[in-house]
Structure formats: C-alpha cells, structure tokens
Design an enzyme around this catalytic site. Structure first.
Site, PDB file in Angstrom:
ATOM      1  N   ARG A   1      40.137  53.297  36.541  1.00 19.49           N
ATOM      2  CA  ARG A   1      39.827  51.981  37.087  1.00 19.49           C
ATOM      3  C   ARG A   1      41.022  51.074  36.788  1.00 19.49           C
ATOM      4  O   ARG A   1      41.422  50.938  35.633  1.00 19.49           O
ATOM      5  CB  ARG A   1      38.572  51.425  36.429  1.00 19.49           C
ATOM      6  CG  ARG A   1      38.270  50.036  36.907  1.00 19.49           C
ATOM      7  CD  ARG A   1      37.107  49.433  36.178  1.00 19.49           C
ATOM      8  NE  ARG A   1      36.883  48.094  36.677  1.00 19.49           N
ATOM      9  CZ  ARG A   1      36.383  47.116  35.936  1.00 19.49           C
ATOM     10  NH1 ARG A   1      36.028  47.339  34.694  1.00 19.49           N
ATOM     11  NH2 ARG A   1      36.219  45.935  36.450  1.00 19.49           N
TER      12      ARG A   1
ATOM     13  N   ASN B   1      38.309  53.813  31.991  1.00 22.35           N
ATOM     14  CA  ASN B   1      38.416  52.372  32.218  1.00 22.35           C
ATOM     15  C   ASN B   1      39.080  51.791  30.968  1.00 22.35           C
ATOM     16  O   ASN B   1      38.420  51.544  29.962  1.00 22.35           O
ATOM     17  CB  ASN B   1      37.002  51.817  32.427  1.00 22.35           C
ATOM     18  CG  ASN B   1      37.000  50.323  32.676  1.00 22.35           C
ATOM     19  OD1 ASN B   1      38.036  49.672  32.606  1.00 22.35           O
ATOM     20  ND2 ASN B   1      35.826  49.788  32.952  1.00 22.35           N
TER      21      ASN B   1
ATOM     22  N   GLU C   1      29.647  52.066  39.542  1.00 15.38           N
ATOM     23  CA  GLU C   1      31.087  51.963  39.825  1.00 15.38           C
ATOM     24  C   GLU C   1      31.807  53.264  39.488  1.00 15.38           C
ATOM     25  O   GLU C   1      32.761  53.649  40.170  1.00 15.38           O
ATOM     26  CB  GLU C   1      31.683  50.811  38.998  1.00 15.38           C
ATOM     27  CG  GLU C   1      31.207  49.454  39.465  1.00 15.38           C
ATOM     28  CD  GLU C   1      31.325  48.372  38.400  1.00 15.38           C
ATOM     29  OE1 GLU C   1      30.447  48.303  37.522  1.00 15.38           O
ATOM     30  OE2 GLU C   1      32.284  47.605  38.452  1.00 15.38           O
TER      31      GLU C   1
ATOM     32  N   ARG D   1      32.136  32.695  31.081  1.00 12.38           N
ATOM     33  CA  ARG D   1      33.145  32.062  31.942  1.00 12.38           C
ATOM     34  C   ARG D   1      32.507  30.936  32.755  1.00 12.38           C
ATOM     35  O   ARG D   1      31.363  31.065  33.195  1.00 12.38           O
ATOM     36  CB  ARG D   1      33.739  33.093  32.911  1.00 12.38           C
ATOM     37  CG  ARG D   1      34.748  34.006  32.270  1.00 12.38           C
ATOM     38  CD  ARG D   1      35.178  35.112  33.214  1.00 12.38           C
ATOM     39  NE  ARG D   1      34.788  36.408  32.689  1.00 12.38           N
ATOM     40  CZ  ARG D   1      34.763  37.526  33.405  1.00 12.38           C
ATOM     41  NH1 ARG D   1      35.098  37.524  34.673  1.00 12.38           N
ATOM     42  NH2 ARG D   1      34.400  38.656  32.840  1.00 12.38           N
TER      43      ARG D   1
END
Ligand code: AMP
Length: 398
Positions: free
Chosen positions: A89, A9, A383, A239
């Site tokens: 990924r 990743n 994942e 965020r």
C-alpha cells in the site's frame, strides 16, 4: 493451489502485514509490527486461531521487522509456499500513478520523489519496499496507490482556487485518499444493486479514525473530501477536516504556534477528540452521551452535520443516486451515526430501516434503507483484498 499475496502497509513506525487469498479475500495470517525505531518494538499477529506477540530488539527498524515477519512466515510452510507476490500500500502516488504498477527502480524513485507531499508515509514505504525486496527477493512486488482511484476527478474539482502556478510547479491540488476502500465498496454496491458499475451513481462514506467521502458518477470518482493531504473534509477521530485556512495564520501570528504545532493540533488533537476532550473513539462518545455528557453529544452532532453537508453536496454532483454506502469502523458498526445522518436527509429521498440498521454491523454487509428510500448500504470494506487482487493483476498481467 490458492494464489496468496503478502500485503504490506508500511507506516512511519509500524508495518501492517497480511497474507490474503486473492480469490476470496480471506486472511489466514495477519498482524502488525509496531513501535519501530522506538522502545518496545514488537510484532503481534494472529493465525486465525491464536494470537501471538514477539518482542523485537529495541528501536528495531523496518528491515529488522520485515526479517521477523519473514521468520514468522517460515513457521507456516503451506502459507509461505502459496505466496506468489508482495503488494505494497502506497499512500501518495501523485499524478504520476493512475493505477497500480510492478515496482522497479524507476517506480521506487518516483515514490521517493513524492515524499515532499507525504513526508510521514512515502519514505517509510520506500524503506519497506527495499526491505521487502531483500527479504522476499524471489517474489514480484507491486505498488497500489491510495490516490489512484481519484485520478478521474476533473480539473475543476481537484484544483484549489489558488494561483495556477502553485499547481503547475508544486503539485498543490486535491489528490484524495482511501482509494482502495472507496473502490472496493463501490464495486460491492454495484453487485448488490445488480447493475454494471459504469451505470452506477454512488456516494461512498468511509468513516473510520480517518474519514473521507467520495462522489462516484457512472462508476468513476468525480470528487472526494480529502485533499492535498488527508486533513481536509469530514470531522475525523483526531483531525479537524475543513476549516477556514486563515485559522492557521492566526494561530501562528497571534498565538505563537510553530508550523509543527499547528500540524500536530489539526492532525492529532482535533476532530472528535478535540471537541469532546474525552476520546477519538466513537464508541466511547456514544456511551458518554447516553450518560448525558454534553461535549460527547456535541462532537457526535458535529461529525454528523459535516457528513450530512457533504452528502447533500455530492447528491447535487452525481445526479440521480443509485446508492449511498457507509463503510470503515464507524460506517460499518455505528447504527447511531447512520441513523442520525439519514434522519436529516429524508427530504432528499433517503430513509432508514431501523431493524436492518441495527442488525447490519460487525462485518455484515447489506441494505439498511426502507422500501420508500433510495438504496443505502453498510458494506464491510476490504482494502487488503483490493491490494491483493491488483498485485496479481500487475505482477502477472492477469
Ligand atoms: P477504522 O479506522 O476504520 O479501523 O475505524 C476505527 C473507528 O471505528 C474507531 O475509532 C471507533 O470509533 C469506530 N468503531 C469501531 N467499532 C464501533 C462500534 N461498534 N460503534 C461505533 N464506532 C465503532
């Protein structure tokens, strides 16, 4: 022999890596190369028993980091010889990639072309792919896209009500992210429900430092909260999620922010961190609120309220609900956030089992609703396992 996949990743300044057993998702070796292209570049990894740190030369790039990862693998002869492929990924697959695929020059070029929409991620991932092709030349390499799971979302849900040509010419639409996680937990939920995924209506909430929620109807994603970028939707660690878009122009025209400052404000200084001015970490905020800190409480209340609104709207979208699923660092571990959320949804047939909710943490997956409720699960996501399984599938047509 076990079929194992090296899962990579690649971010802009880090590379997470793990060796995953494709059959059962176990990770006998995992780690992170961090501070790449900066000072104190290093690789930290655990082999299941011991933790190790290797310092790299300052400002080491992806190539150097992958070579160091290659050298670490050399120490684990049995693990290395069981590697059959490398899975990457990739954050943005645009509309081009509706599923994972074996990487060739054409695929690499297409991932690079999408850099405009994921400037922090896609270029780093192309660099990571190229370095991995050099470092592990004998292994097939597969790209697994965060966006692919959401390519079933219908046009009326993925378009923004902007002039249509912005979509046609510039690809401005909702894409969705965290696809591998929503895919994984929705399939796990179907197993726990003992139903075919094609017959399941689910709402999956991935709540970590980044947060997104997906509406899954008859096994297919039909909506999700993250949009053109991972900024839209829920309140997250740093965020802001949904806001009135005019705030952006107000900040720029009235308060003199540059585009880069607006970007940093909304991505890195907002959310739980921005409201509380204490931390982006849910654990810290929970303990601060217990001590009476009002801002910590407000940040958590806003987090829960936004989540409740999305669950309510997705209940309207998916039809009769089979299960609501919590996952991600907060979703898997915060009994408090789960309890607060479900308490506001009693009139929609969702009720928590207090004991199960308190027990279902730290990697445990299972039912947290009571017998009067529609099913609610906390499920530990994986994942990397999704990436490993897809890598085997697309590398060997398995
Ligand atoms: P992730 O991005 O999925 O790794 O999730 C990271 C977030 O999970 C952290 O920011 C924490 O806020 C949250 N988290 C992890 N453990 C707990 C816990 N025991 N209770 C509450 N939140 C947690």
């Amino acid at each position: 022999m076990n079929q194992r996949v090296l899962v990579l990743n690649c971010g802009s300044s880090s590379i997470k890596f793990a060796i995953i057993d494709a059959a059962n998702g176990e990770a006998p070796l995992q780690g992170i190369a961090e501070n790449l292209a900066a000072s104190h570049s290093q690789v930290r990894y655990t082999d299941g028993q011991n933790k190790h740190t290797i310092n790299l030369e300052d400002k080491a790039d992806h190539k150097h980091a992958l070579e160091a990862i290659g050298r670490i693998l050399m120490q684990f002869t049995e693990l290395r010889s069981s590697l059959v492929a490398v899975g990457h990924r990739v954050v943005h697959g645009g509309e081009k990639f509706t599923h994972s695929c074996l990487i060739d020059d054409r695929v690499k070029q297409a991932i690079g072309d999408m850099a405009q929409m994921a400037p922090l991620h896609n270029p780093a991932q192309v660099a990571g792919i190229e370095s991995a092709q050099a470092a592990f030349a004998q292994l097939p390499q597969v790209a697994v896209f965060d966006t692919a799971f959401f390519q079933t979302i219908p046009q009326h849900a993925y378009l923004y009500a902007l002039p249509y040509n912005l979509y046609e010419h510039h690809g401005i639409r909702k894409y969705g992210f965290h696809g591998s996680s929503h895919y994984f937990v929705s399939r796990q939920a179907a197993k726990l429900l003992n139903k075919d995924i094609e017959h399941c209506n689910l709402i999956t909430a991935h709540l970590g430092n980044g947060c997104s929620i997906a509406a899954i109807k008859q096994g297919k994603a039909v909506d999700t909260s993250m949009g053109f970028t991972p900024l839209e939707g829920l309140v997250m660690g740093t965020r802001c999620g949904d806001i009135d878009p005019s705030i952006t122009t107000f900040l720029m025209e009235q308060l003199g922010y540059s585009a880069a400052q607006v970007n940093a404000l909304m991505n890195k200084q907002s959310g739980l961190q921005g409201i509380s001015q204490i931390s982006n970490d849910c654990r810290t905020l929970e303990s601060e609120q217990e001590k009476g800190n009002e801002r910590a409480k407000l940040a958590l209340d806003m987090f829960v309220y936004r989540l409740v609104k999305y669950i309510g709207s997705y209940l309207a979208v998916v039809g009769p609900l089979d299960a609501l699923i919590f996952t991600g660092g907060i979703g898997e571990n915060s009994s408090y956030i789960r309890q607060q959320t479900i308490a506001q949804l009693a009139h929609l047939g969702l009720h928590i089992d207090d004991k199960a909710n308190k027990d279902m943490r730290f990697g445990r997956s299972g039912l947290i609703s009571n017998e009067d409720s529609k099913s609610i699960f906390a499920i530990a996501t994986n994942e990397e396992w999704v990436i490993a399984q897809d890598t085997i599938k697309y590398a060997f047509n398995a």
